[in-house]
Design an enzyme around this catalytic site. Structure first.
Site, PDB file in Angstrom:
ATOM      1  N   TYR B  13      44.807  29.538  33.747  1.00  0.00           N
ATOM      2  CA  TYR B  13      44.145  30.665  34.423  1.00  0.00           C
ATOM      3  C   TYR B  13      45.188  31.659  34.942  1.00  0.00           C
ATOM      4  O   TYR B  13      45.072  32.872  34.729  1.00  0.00           O
ATOM      5  CB  TYR B  13      43.301  30.095  35.560  1.00  0.00           C
ATOM      6  N   ASP B  37      33.191  35.553  43.378  1.00  0.00           N
ATOM      7  CA  ASP B  37      34.530  36.055  43.741  1.00  0.00           C
ATOM      8  C   ASP B  37      34.382  37.406  44.425  1.00  0.00           C
ATOM      9  O   ASP B  37      34.287  38.428  43.730  1.00  0.00           O
ATOM     10  CB  ASP B  37      35.367  36.158  42.466  1.00  0.00           C
TER      11      ASP B  37
END
Lengths: 127, 127
Positions: B13, B37
């Site tokens: 990631y 997020d």
């Protein structure tokens, strides 16, 4: 609940360990709170079970060293720390997530750590 | 799924940001994954929405600097980092929680940060 109010609850939690005072967690957690420490283990539910859990946890006089700033979002706080044990080289690397209820009490605590996050223990837990 | 396998997904990631490659997240997230997020904001659900979200997110070429060891527990990974933007003093302090499915793909990502965790931005988001 502001960022600073959530951060203050985290600092009160760290202070409870510093004072080796499991009863202090009564001021931090709600009556029906849930503690999962570590994530994946059976939860401690309700303040009496939680105080009992911290009484056992504090028997080794662990101290919490915050690592980096406390993050908050919505009704949550996230913080990284190490648990250290005075006079030893043992440490546990942990990230905790607190969730708060509308009265500012912690209703959920989840602790993230694995055997690989336990350093310097006499037994190799990661084996 | 081992600690190291979960940590490898976290490093993949971070590498996707380093390469500024939003398509790389297709290898990390499951088809039906959910990305929140920050926590408390509307979730991005499904891999196409997630790739679109990361395409937008990477427009400013953010880089992720891991802060301390990756913690894991059960089917989860937790990690603290700062998002930095090259050539600027801006940074966002974040803790992410990944949850993995049985195929080793991230099925849930939650990012914890508040305006108080955003440093050096031209606008004072914490005002």
């Amino acid at each position: 609940m502001t960022h600073d109010e959530k951060a203050a609850a985290v600092h009160a939690y760290i202070a409870a360990f510093a004072a080796n005072d499991p009863e202090a967690v009564r001021q931090i957690f709600s009556a029906g709170a849930r503690v999962e420490d570590p994530v994946g283990s059976p939860a401690h539910v309700g303040i009496e079970a939680i105080v009992e859990f911290y009484t056992r946890s504090m028997a080794m006089k662990p101290k919490l060293q915050l690592e980096g700033p406390i993050r908050t979002a919505a009704n949550s706080a996230a913080f990284a720390f190490s648990v250290v044990f005075e006079g030893t080289d043992m440490a546990v690397e942990v990230i905790d997530i607190f969730e708060f209820d509308e009265e500012g009490k912690v209703s959920s605590m989840r602790a993230y750590f694995a055997p690989e996050n336990m350093k310097g223990f006499p037994q190799d837990w990661s084996a």
